[in-house]
Design a protein around this motif. Sequence first.
Motif, PDB file in Angstrom:
ATOM      1  N   ARG A  94      74.833   9.372 123.137  1.00 50.80           N
ATOM      2  CA  ARG A  94      74.561  10.034 124.687  1.00 50.80           C
ATOM      3  C   ARG A  94      75.918  10.039 125.283  1.00 50.80           C
ATOM      4  O   ARG A  94      76.897   9.245 125.280  1.00 50.80           O
ATOM      5  N   LEU A  95      76.129  11.247 126.117  1.00 50.81           N
ATOM      6  CA  LEU A  95      77.231  11.331 126.886  1.00 50.81           C
ATOM      7  C   LEU A  95      76.819  11.398 128.159  1.00 50.81           C
ATOM      8  O   LEU A  95      75.752  11.894 128.583  1.00 50.81           O
ATOM      9  N   PHE A  96      77.552  10.994 129.288  1.00 49.70           N
ATOM     10  CA  PHE A  96      77.349  10.682 130.625  1.00 49.70           C
ATOM     11  C   PHE A  96      78.505  11.132 131.391  1.00 49.70           C
ATOM     12  O   PHE A  96      79.550  10.967 131.033  1.00 49.70           O
ATOM     13  N   GLN A  97      78.182  12.035 132.431  1.00 48.52           N
ATOM     14  CA  GLN A  97      79.327  12.269 133.413  1.00 48.52           C
ATOM     15  C   GLN A  97      79.262  11.685 134.681  1.00 48.52           C
ATOM     16  O   GLN A  97      78.226  11.487 135.189  1.00 48.52           O
ATOM     17  N   GLY A  98      80.429  11.059 134.982  1.00 46.99           N
ATOM     18  CA  GLY A  98      80.472  10.571 136.531  1.00 46.99           C
ATOM     19  C   GLY A  98      82.008  10.256 137.014  1.00 46.99           C
ATOM     20  O   GLY A  98      82.825  10.036 136.060  1.00 46.99           O
ATOM     21  N   ASP A  99      81.953  10.191 138.497  1.00 44.98           N
ATOM     22  CA  ASP A  99      83.273   9.758 138.752  1.00 44.98           C
ATOM     23  C   ASP A  99      84.533  10.656 138.201  1.00 44.98           C
ATOM     24  O   ASP A  99      85.508  10.170 138.093  1.00 44.98           O
ATOM     25  N   GLY A 100      84.303  11.848 137.820  1.00 44.41           N
ATOM     26  CA  GLY A 100      85.289  12.636 137.178  1.00 44.41           C
ATOM     27  C   GLY A 100      85.732  12.432 135.871  1.00 44.41           C
ATOM     28  O   GLY A 100      86.703  13.065 135.222  1.00 44.41           O
ATOM     29  N   ASN A 101      84.966  11.555 135.021  1.00 42.56           N
ATOM     30  CA  ASN A 101      85.263  11.422 133.685  1.00 42.56           C
ATOM     31  C   ASN A 101      84.004  11.349 132.803  1.00 42.56           C
ATOM     32  O   ASN A 101      82.887  11.268 133.295  1.00 42.56           O
ATOM     33  N   THR A 102      84.042  11.595 131.837  1.00 42.52           N
ATOM     34  CA  THR A 102      83.065  11.482 130.739  1.00 42.52           C
ATOM     35  C   THR A 102      82.823  10.074 130.088  1.00 42.52           C
ATOM     36  O   THR A 102      83.849   9.499 129.616  1.00 42.52           O
ATOM     37  N   LEU A 103      81.672   9.539 129.949  1.00 42.87           N
ATOM     38  CA  LEU A 103      81.571   8.274 129.261  1.00 42.87           C
ATOM     39  C   LEU A 103      80.438   8.522 128.049  1.00 42.87           C
ATOM     40  O   LEU A 103      79.412   9.251 128.183  1.00 42.87           O
ATOM     41  N   GLY A 104      80.750   7.773 127.084  1.00 44.38           N
ATOM     42  CA  GLY A 104      79.695   7.928 125.854  1.00 44.38           C
ATOM     43  C   GLY A 104      79.005   6.710 125.720  1.00 44.38           C
ATOM     44  O   GLY A 104      79.770   5.461 125.945  1.00 44.38           O
ATOM     45  N   GLY A 105      77.754   6.944 125.352  1.00 42.73           N
ATOM     46  CA  GLY A 105      76.998   5.526 124.979  1.00 42.73           C
ATOM     47  C   GLY A 105      76.752   5.760 123.641  1.00 42.73           C
ATOM     48  O   GLY A 105      76.655   6.768 122.818  1.00 42.73           O
ATOM     49  N   PHE A 106      77.007   4.402 123.022  1.00 35.98           N
ATOM     50  CA  PHE A 106      77.016   4.351 121.418  1.00 35.98           C
ATOM     51  C   PHE A 106      76.359   3.238 121.188  1.00 35.98           C
ATOM     52  O   PHE A 106      76.704   2.195 121.293  1.00 35.98           O
ATOM     53  N   CYS A 107      75.068   3.413 120.378  1.00 35.86           N
ATOM     54  CA  CYS A 107      74.292   2.215 120.124  1.00 35.86           C
ATOM     55  C   CYS A 107      74.008   2.306 118.445  1.00 35.86           C
ATOM     56  O   CYS A 107      73.711   3.471 117.774  1.00 35.86           O
ATOM     57  N   THR A 127      87.496   4.651 127.483  1.00 33.54           N
ATOM     58  CA  THR A 127      88.098   5.896 127.945  1.00 33.54           C
ATOM     59  C   THR A 127      88.819   5.634 129.222  1.00 33.54           C
ATOM     60  O   THR A 127      88.843   4.592 129.734  1.00 33.54           O
ATOM     61  N   GLY A 128      89.486   6.495 129.559  1.00 31.76           N
ATOM     62  CA  GLY A 128      90.279   6.609 130.561  1.00 31.76           C
ATOM     63  C   GLY A 128      89.762   7.821 131.458  1.00 31.76           C
ATOM     64  O   GLY A 128      88.743   8.198 131.417  1.00 31.76           O
ATOM     65  N   THR A 129      90.688   8.240 132.435  1.00 34.31           N
ATOM     66  CA  THR A 129      90.243   9.504 133.119  1.00 34.31           C
ATOM     67  C   THR A 129      91.018  10.849 132.850  1.00 34.31           C
ATOM     68  O   THR A 129      90.612  11.653 133.481  1.00 34.31           O
ATOM     69  N   SER A 130      91.961  10.557 132.016  1.00 32.30           N
ATOM     70  CA  SER A 130      92.572  12.064 131.659  1.00 32.30           C
ATOM     71  C   SER A 130      91.811  12.938 130.683  1.00 32.30           C
ATOM     72  O   SER A 130      90.877  12.351 129.862  1.00 32.30           O
ATOM     73  N   ALA A 131      92.294  14.127 130.513  1.00 40.61           N
ATOM     74  CA  ALA A 131      91.625  15.129 129.695  1.00 40.61           C
ATOM     75  C   ALA A 131      91.954  14.367 128.111  1.00 40.61           C
ATOM     76  O   ALA A 131      91.299  14.896 127.493  1.00 40.61           O
ATOM     77  N   GLN A 132      93.040  13.820 127.876  1.00 42.57           N
ATOM     78  CA  GLN A 132      93.435  13.492 126.441  1.00 42.57           C
ATOM     79  C   GLN A 132      92.423  12.280 126.216  1.00 42.57           C
ATOM     80  O   GLN A 132      91.995  12.162 125.201  1.00 42.57           O
ATOM     81  N   LEU A 137      87.593  10.258 123.149  1.00 47.26           N
ATOM     82  CA  LEU A 137      86.487   9.925 123.192  1.00 47.26           C
ATOM     83  C   LEU A 137      85.525  10.899 122.502  1.00 47.26           C
ATOM     84  O   LEU A 137      84.679  10.462 121.517  1.00 47.26           O
ATOM     85  N   LEU A 138      85.454  12.065 122.626  1.00 45.92           N
ATOM     86  CA  LEU A 138      84.605  13.036 121.950  1.00 45.92           C
ATOM     87  C   LEU A 138      85.052  13.002 120.312  1.00 45.92           C
ATOM     88  O   LEU A 138      84.143  12.989 119.611  1.00 45.92           O
ATOM     89  N   ALA A 139      86.466  12.819 120.152  1.00 46.90           N
ATOM     90  CA  ALA A 139      86.623  12.747 118.586  1.00 46.90           C
ATOM     91  C   ALA A 139      86.435  11.564 118.097  1.00 46.90           C
ATOM     92  O   ALA A 139      85.686  11.629 116.819  1.00 46.90           O
ATOM     93  N   TYR A 140      86.098  10.429 118.700  1.00 47.27           N
ATOM     94  CA  TYR A 140      85.476   9.204 118.054  1.00 47.27           C
ATOM     95  C   TYR A 140      84.048   9.312 117.973  1.00 47.27           C
ATOM     96  O   TYR A 140      83.609   8.824 116.731  1.00 47.27           O
ATOM     97  N   LEU A 141      83.458   9.838 119.003  1.00 46.52           N
ATOM     98  CA  LEU A 141      81.754  10.182 118.603  1.00 46.52           C
ATOM     99  C   LEU A 141      81.667  10.954 117.636  1.00 46.52           C
ATOM    100  O   LEU A 141      80.627  10.925 116.832  1.00 46.52           O
TER     101      LEU A 141
END
Length: 154
Positions: A94-107, A127-132, A137-141
């Motif tokens: 699952r992906l989440f958006q918040g505080d200007g960055n994307t977080l991934g949930g992985f279970c 993750t960090g906050t940069s576009a890189q 993160l997206l590549a990992y998921l």
Amino acid sequence: ARGLAPEAYVKAFLAEFGLKGLDESKVIDLKGEIPVVVSKGFFVDRRTGGWKVDKEGRAPFVRLLARTILDPYEVWQVPVEINEKRYPELRLIRLFQGDGNTLGGFCVFSLVRGRQWLATTAYTPKTGTSAQDERQLLAYLERKRAGGLVYREP
């Protein structure tokens, strides 16, 4: 919040499923089809018996991890090898958006004794906050999206 005791984070996670104590567990039907066991097992190091909930600062995101289980974007079934035996594993993403960055949930759930899906791990990939960082993160998921697709959010 950061800086809480590990037990507080695990209780917050379990509370999302209506569980009140650390030793409680519950079988839920993942997307109404797959019975999975939710417990503190996601956050216990099987080798040491200690908590691994705050590994790499992930503890503040436990409620997002619960939401990953309750409402995954995708569920993949993947064959894995453990001690030279092959087992199926469910991977929830699952992906989440918040505080200007994307977080991934992985279970991850592993099939035990051919009949019960038990918690293996749950975390937010670092993750960090940069576009890189977001691209990493997206590549990992993306690498975790393997095997057979069991469910995808419409």
